[in-house]
Motif scaffolding. Structure first.
Motif, short mmCIF file in Angstrom:
data_model
loop_
_atom_site.label_atom_id
_atom_site.label_comp_id
_atom_site.label_asym_id
_atom_site.label_seq_id
_atom_site.Cartn_x
_atom_site.Cartn_y
_atom_site.Cartn_z
N UNK A 24 0.81 -1.21 0.00
CA UNK A 24 0.00 0.00 0.00
C UNK A 24 0.85 1.27 0.00
N UNK A 25 1.92 1.26 0.77
CA UNK A 25 2.75 2.47 0.86
C UNK A 25 3.33 2.81 -0.51
N UNK A 48 0.36 4.05 -2.76
CA UNK A 48 -0.09 5.41 -2.47
C UNK A 48 1.03 6.43 -2.70
N UNK A 81 -7.90 2.79 -6.01
CA UNK A 81 -6.82 2.07 -5.31
C UNK A 81 -7.43 1.03 -4.38
N UNK A 82 -6.95 -0.19 -4.52
CA UNK A 82 -7.26 -1.25 -3.56
C UNK A 82 -5.92 -1.85 -3.14
N UNK A 83 -5.54 -1.56 -1.92
CA UNK A 83 -4.26 -2.01 -1.34
C UNK A 83 -3.07 -1.69 -2.26
#
Lengths: 97, 97
Positions: free
Chosen positions: B40-41, B44, B65-67
Motif C-alpha cells: 500500500x505504501x 499510495x 486504489x485497492x491495497x
C-alpha cells in the motif's frame, strides 16, 4: 478486533455512521461514502491523511477519486464483511474530511 | 493542446502507450492501465507523486486504489475523448511507477 460485527455491534458502531452519510453497499457486507471537496488538492489532501491513518491501522480502504470527489468502500476481507476496523477507519475518515 | 487527438496523433502518442501496458477503454475514448506495487505504501506513494504532477498539468486522472493496486483511466472531458494531455499524463505516470 477482526471478528465480523454482530447485530449489537452494528447498532452501536455502524448505525451512527449511517446517520453520518455512510450507506450499506448493495452487493456485499460493506459501507460506502462519497466525500466531496472544493477541488482536487483538497480531495487528494484528504486521501493523503486517510492513507497514513489506514497504514497505521493496518486496514485499508477501497477508494476512487475523480477530481474533487472521493468514493470510499470499507469492508474486511479476512472476515468477509464488516469488522470493528471498518467502523474505526470510517470514523477517522469523517474526522479528517 | 486540448483538441481531440486525430488518427496521426494516436499513432504517434497513444500507440507507444498501448505497447507499454495501457489499453483502450471499452466504453469510451479513454485509456486505462493497472499499476501493481509491492504494498500500500508504494501504491499510495505513486499516487501522491502522480497527484502533484496532475495538478501541475491541470489535468487529473480518474483512479482507484485497492491495497497495492492502482487502476487509472485518462480522458479529457472538455473534448469528450483523448487529448495530448492524456498522453502526457500517461507517460509521466509510467515514469513515476
Amino acid at each position: 478486533m477482526t471478528d465480523k460485527l454482530n447485530d449489537a455491534d452494528r447498532d452501536m458502531m455502524i448505525a451512527p455512521l449511517i446517520e453520518n452519510g455512510w450507506r450499506m453497499s448493495s452487493d456485499r457486507d460493506a459501507i460506502e461514502k462519497t466525500f466531496t471537496f472544493d477541488n482536487f488538492v483538497e480531495a487528494f489532501g484528504f486521501m493523503s491523511k486517510a492513507a497514513i491513518w489506514a497504514e497505521k491501522m493496518g486496514h485499508h480502504p477501497e477508494w476512487s477519486n475523480v477530481y474533487k470527489t472521493v468514493e470510499v468502500t470499507l469492508t474486511t476481507h479476512d472476515v468477509d464483511g464488516l469488522s470493528e476496523l471498518d467502523a474505526k477507519l470510517a470514523a477517522k475518515m469523517d474526522d479528517l474530511a
